[in-house]
Design a protein around this motif. Structure first.
Motif, PDB file in Angstrom:
ATOM      1  N   PHE A  94       0.836  -1.191   0.000  1.00 42.66           N
ATOM      2  CA  PHE A  94       0.000   0.000   0.000  1.00 42.66           C
ATOM      3  C   PHE A  94       0.878   1.252   0.000  1.00 42.66           C
ATOM      4  CE2 PHE A  94      -2.688  -3.295   1.670  1.00 42.66           C
ATOM      5  CZ  PHE A  94      -3.934  -3.027   1.118  1.00 42.66           C
ATOM      6  N   VAL A  95       0.350   2.296  -0.641  1.00 38.49           N
ATOM      7  CA  VAL A  95       0.967   3.620  -0.607  1.00 38.49           C
ATOM      8  C   VAL A  95       0.028   4.534   0.172  1.00 38.49           C
ATOM      9  CG1 VAL A  95       1.568   5.650  -1.987  1.00 38.49           C
ATOM     10  CG2 VAL A  95       2.274   3.375  -2.741  1.00 38.49           C
ATOM     11  N   VAL A  96       0.575   5.211   1.167  1.00 36.93           N
ATOM     12  CA  VAL A  96      -0.204   6.157   1.971  1.00 36.93           C
ATOM     13  C   VAL A  96       0.271   7.565   1.629  1.00 36.93           C
ATOM     14  CG1 VAL A  96      -0.837   6.893   4.300  1.00 36.93           C
ATOM     15  CG2 VAL A  96      -0.436   4.459   3.830  1.00 36.93           C
ATOM     16  N   VAL A  97      -0.652   8.397   1.150  1.00 39.64           N
ATOM     17  CA  VAL A  97      -0.325   9.775   0.783  1.00 39.64           C
ATOM     18  C   VAL A  97      -0.898  10.704   1.847  1.00 39.64           C
ATOM     19  CG1 VAL A  97      -0.572  11.600  -0.938  1.00 39.64           C
ATOM     20  CG2 VAL A  97      -0.363   9.206  -1.670  1.00 39.64           C
ATOM     21  N   HIS A  98      -0.004  11.406   2.530  1.00 38.82           N
ATOM     22  CA  HIS A  98      -0.420  12.309   3.603  1.00 38.82           C
ATOM     23  C   HIS A  98      -0.138  13.745   3.185  1.00 38.82           C
ATOM     24  CE1 HIS A  98       0.365  14.114   7.833  1.00 38.82           C
ATOM     25  NE2 HIS A  98      -0.911  14.228   7.506  1.00 38.82           N
ATOM     26  N   GLN A  99      -1.207  14.527   3.006  1.00 35.25           N
ATOM     27  CA  GLN A  99      -1.032  15.928   2.638  1.00 35.25           C
ATOM     28  C   GLN A  99      -0.742  16.737   3.888  1.00 35.25           C
ATOM     29  OE1 GLN A  99      -3.874  17.490  -0.084  1.00 35.25           O
ATOM     30  NE2 GLN A  99      -3.156  19.589   0.106  1.00 35.25           N
ATOM     31  N   GLN A 100       0.287  17.600   3.788  1.00 36.20           N
ATOM     32  CA  GLN A 100       0.724  18.394   4.925  1.00 36.20           C
ATOM     33  C   GLN A 100       0.678  19.878   4.599  1.00 36.20           C
ATOM     34  OE1 GLN A 100       4.539  16.016   5.195  1.00 36.20           O
ATOM     35  NE2 GLN A 100       3.989  16.058   7.350  1.00 36.20           N
ATOM     36  N   ARG A 101       0.433  20.668   5.621  1.00 38.42           N
ATOM     37  CA  ARG A 101       0.389  22.115   5.427  1.00 38.42           C
ATOM     38  C   ARG A 101       1.788  22.715   5.361  1.00 38.42           C
ATOM     39  NH1 ARG A 101      -4.619  24.207   9.304  1.00 38.42           N
ATOM     40  NH2 ARG A 101      -6.257  22.994   8.257  1.00 38.42           N
ATOM     41  N   ASP A 102       2.757  22.004   5.958  1.00 38.13           N
ATOM     42  CA  ASP A 102       4.139  22.472   5.905  1.00 38.13           C
ATOM     43  C   ASP A 102       5.035  21.270   5.680  1.00 38.13           C
ATOM     44  OD1 ASP A 102       4.594  21.187   8.431  1.00 38.13           O
ATOM     45  OD2 ASP A 102       3.744  22.946   9.419  1.00 38.13           O
ATOM     46  N   THR A 103       6.333  21.450   5.788  1.00 36.31           N
ATOM     47  CA  THR A 103       7.275  20.365   5.489  1.00 36.31           C
ATOM     48  C   THR A 103       7.736  19.610   6.720  1.00 36.31           C
ATOM     49  OG1 THR A 103       9.149  21.908   5.606  1.00 36.31           O
ATOM     50  CG2 THR A 103       8.126  21.564   3.455  1.00 36.31           C
ATOM     51  N   SER A 104       7.227  19.950   7.893  1.00 38.84           N
ATOM     52  CA  SER A 104       7.714  19.276   9.111  1.00 38.84           C
ATOM     53  C   SER A 104       6.982  17.964   9.362  1.00 38.84           C
ATOM     54  CB  SER A 104       7.579  20.199  10.326  1.00 38.84           C
ATOM     55  OG  SER A 104       6.213  20.488  10.578  1.00 38.84           O
ATOM     56  N   GLY A 105       5.678  18.074   9.612  1.00 35.00           N
ATOM     57  CA  GLY A 105       4.882  16.867   9.848  1.00 35.00           C
ATOM     58  C   GLY A 105       5.309  16.081  11.070  1.00 35.00           C
ATOM     59  N   GLN A 106       6.010  16.738  12.013  1.00 38.30           N
ATOM     60  CA  GLN A 106       6.541  16.002  13.157  1.00 38.30           C
ATOM     61  C   GLN A 106       5.438  15.505  14.086  1.00 38.30           C
ATOM     62  OE1 GLN A 106       9.358  18.669  14.949  1.00 38.30           O
ATOM     63  NE2 GLN A 106      10.870  18.392  13.332  1.00 38.30           N
ATOM     64  N   HIS A 107       4.295  16.193  14.062  1.00 41.17           N
ATOM     65  CA  HIS A 107       3.215  15.799  14.968  1.00 41.17           C
ATOM     66  C   HIS A 107       2.549  14.500  14.543  1.00 41.17           C
ATOM     67  CE1 HIS A 107       1.346  17.945  11.680  1.00 41.17           C
ATOM     68  NE2 HIS A 107       0.158  17.522  12.040  1.00 41.17           N
ATOM     69  N   THR A 108       2.689  14.119  13.269  1.00 41.02           N
ATOM     70  CA  THR A 108       2.062  12.885  12.798  1.00 41.02           C
ATOM     71  C   THR A 108       3.065  11.820  12.380  1.00 41.02           C
ATOM     72  OG1 THR A 108       1.928  13.775  10.558  1.00 41.02           O
ATOM     73  CG2 THR A 108       0.015  14.097  11.976  1.00 41.02           C
ATOM     74  N   GLU A 109       4.290  12.222  12.047  1.00 38.55           N
ATOM     75  CA  GLU A 109       5.258  11.269  11.516  1.00 38.55           C
ATOM     76  C   GLU A 109       5.498  10.109  12.468  1.00 38.55           C
ATOM     77  OE1 GLU A 109       9.965  11.200  10.329  1.00 38.55           O
ATOM     78  OE2 GLU A 109       8.844  13.038   9.972  1.00 38.55           O
ATOM     79  N   GLY A 110       5.508  10.400  13.780  1.00 38.17           N
ATOM     80  CA  GLY A 110       5.769   9.341  14.744  1.00 38.17           C
ATOM     81  C   GLY A 110       4.596   8.405  14.919  1.00 38.17           C
ATOM     82  N   ARG A 111       3.367   8.917  14.763  1.00 40.89           N
ATOM     83  CA  ARG A 111       2.177   8.099  14.996  1.00 40.89           C
ATOM     84  C   ARG A 111       1.752   7.291  13.781  1.00 40.89           C
ATOM     85  NH1 ARG A 111      -2.522  11.738  16.598  1.00 40.89           N
ATOM     86  NH2 ARG A 111      -1.456  13.303  15.350  1.00 40.89           N
ATOM     87  N   LEU A 112       1.850   7.890  12.617  1.00 38.62           N
ATOM     88  CA  LEU A 112       1.259   7.287  11.421  1.00 38.62           C
ATOM     89  C   LEU A 112       1.787   5.895  11.098  1.00 38.62           C
ATOM     90  CD1 LEU A 112       0.277   9.238   8.247  1.00 38.62           C
ATOM     91  CD2 LEU A 112       1.272   6.967   8.069  1.00 38.62           C
ATOM     92  N   PRO A 113       3.107   5.675  11.059  1.00 37.03           N
ATOM     93  CA  PRO A 113       3.583   4.324  10.718  1.00 37.03           C
ATOM     94  C   PRO A 113       3.082   3.251  11.680  1.00 37.03           C
ATOM     95  CG  PRO A 113       5.376   5.908  10.565  1.00 37.03           C
ATOM     96  CD  PRO A 113       4.245   6.615  11.228  1.00 37.03           C
ATOM     97  N   GLY A 114       3.036   3.570  12.972  1.00 35.81           N
ATOM     98  CA  GLY A 114       2.580   2.595  13.951  1.00 35.81           C
ATOM     99  C   GLY A 114       1.126   2.211  13.762  1.00 35.81           C
ATOM    100  N   VAL A 115       0.282   3.211  13.464  1.00 33.26           N
ATOM    101  CA  VAL A 115      -1.136   2.945  13.237  1.00 33.26           C
ATOM    102  C   VAL A 115      -1.315   2.115  11.962  1.00 33.26           C
ATOM    103  CG1 VAL A 115      -3.390   3.971  12.764  1.00 33.26           C
ATOM    104  CG2 VAL A 115      -1.865   5.030  14.440  1.00 33.26           C
ATOM    105  N   VAL A 116      -0.624   2.506  10.897  1.00 27.31           N
ATOM    106  CA  VAL A 116      -0.723   1.777   9.628  1.00 27.31           C
ATOM    107  C   VAL A 116      -0.307   0.323   9.810  1.00 27.31           C
ATOM    108  CG1 VAL A 116       0.231   1.570   7.303  1.00 27.31           C
ATOM    109  CG2 VAL A 116      -0.434   3.817   8.182  1.00 27.31           C
ATOM    110  N   ARG A 117       0.802   0.099  10.502  1.00 26.16           N
ATOM    111  CA  ARG A 117       1.303  -1.261  10.695  1.00 26.16           C
ATOM    112  C   ARG A 117       0.296  -2.099  11.499  1.00 26.16           C
ATOM    113  NH1 ARG A 117       5.739  -0.011  12.491  1.00 26.16           N
ATOM    114  NH2 ARG A 117       7.040  -0.437  10.659  1.00 26.16           N
TER     115      ARG A 117
END
Length: 280
Positions: A94-117
């Motif tokens: 699967f490919v997950v495309v996450h649209q971000q308002r800026d280039t940091s995404g630090q608030h979601t980067e840590g959570r997203l892979p764990g939830v997806v897995r």
């Protein structure tokens, strides 16, 4: 009811099509942009792409199964305030495309892979498509980029990062392209010979660096890129000549490679496999 069913069937068909087109990278910007628009992907913003690979799957997912898994992942993330589009790719990736308002995404980067897995593992087990009791899911993470070309680039980075994660034996881990560093060069070539080179000579070196926090892979890649010139390798790495020579001796011992003059033809072939330029 019929209209809703037709729309659902259309989306089941379009999502894998867009994912496969992104992977193949053989469609025009206009066509890919049109596909993205139909799926609600705003191409003008920043996107960070995640690419998954499940190990231990015994059969290809049917289109309706892939769609159901994608929807499950998307809905679970939405409950956590993370809005994504999830696209089936190939037999069970699967490919997950996450649209971000800026280039940091630090608030979601840590959570997203764990939830997806977690969600993907649960779904694959429920579908009874696993050949092993424990499904291992590796995830590669691209950097955020803007526009349709940025979307392509982030996917390429996620794919490269996924290859590195799998190459170092972390089949249930995740990594970004920035974390991959010099390892990503070793996955730049898709050829059979390139993969054989990595397995035959470099797995032990990769393992050594991973366990000891070393930089032997970086040293070797730089040495190859400088065509075996120790002085230039030293200059690029900001190391003393004696340090580079010591590292090369250690690399010979760990990998079985030889840097002797009589072995230069073999090293030239190795260099061509390990240093294929990374495409952007």
């Amino acid at each position: 009811m019929l209209k809703q069913r037709t729309a659902l069937q259309s989306e089941i068909r379009l999502r894998p099509g867009f994912g496969d087109a992104l992977v193949a990278n053989n469609e025009s910007d206009l066509t890919l942009s049109q596909r993205a628009a139909v799926l609600g992907i705003e191409i003008h913003g920043f996107h960070r792409v995640y690419r998954t690979h499940a190990r231990g799957i015994r059969r290809r997912l049917e289109p309706h199964e892939s769609f159901g898994v994608a929807e499950l992942i998307r809905n679970r993330l939405r409950l956590r305030g993370i809005h994504v589009q999830v696209l089936p790719v190939g037999p069970s990736d699967f490919v997950v495309v996450h649209q971000q308002r800026d280039t940091s995404g630090q608030h979601t980067e840590g959570r997203l892979p764990g939830v997806v897995r977690k969600v993907l593992r649960e779904a694959l087990v429920a579908l009874n498509v696993c050949s092993t009791p424990e499904v291992r899911i590796a995830i590669g993470i691209g950097e955020p980029h803007a526009g349709i070309n940025g979307l392509r680039r982030s996917h390429q980075e996620a794919t490269r990062a996924l290859e590195v994660v799998r190459l170092v034996g972390d089949d249930d881990g995740d990594g970004t392209i920035s974390q991959a560093g010099s390892y990503s060069i070793l996955t730049a070539t898709p050829t059979h010979e390139g993969q054989l080179f990595v397995r035959q000579y470099l797995e032990s070196l990769l393992d050594y660096d991973r366990k000891n926090g070393g930089e032997y892979v970086k040293t070797l890649v730089t040495y190859f890129e400088e065509f075996g010139n120790i002085q230039q390798t030293s200059d690029r790495l900001f190391l003393h000549l004696s340090t580079v020579r010591y590292r090369l001796k250690r690399i010979e011992k760990i990998t079985g490679l030889s840097f002797a003059p009589r072995r230069r033809p073999a090293l030239a072939a190795a260099r061509s496999q390990a240093c294929t330029p990374v495409r952007r």
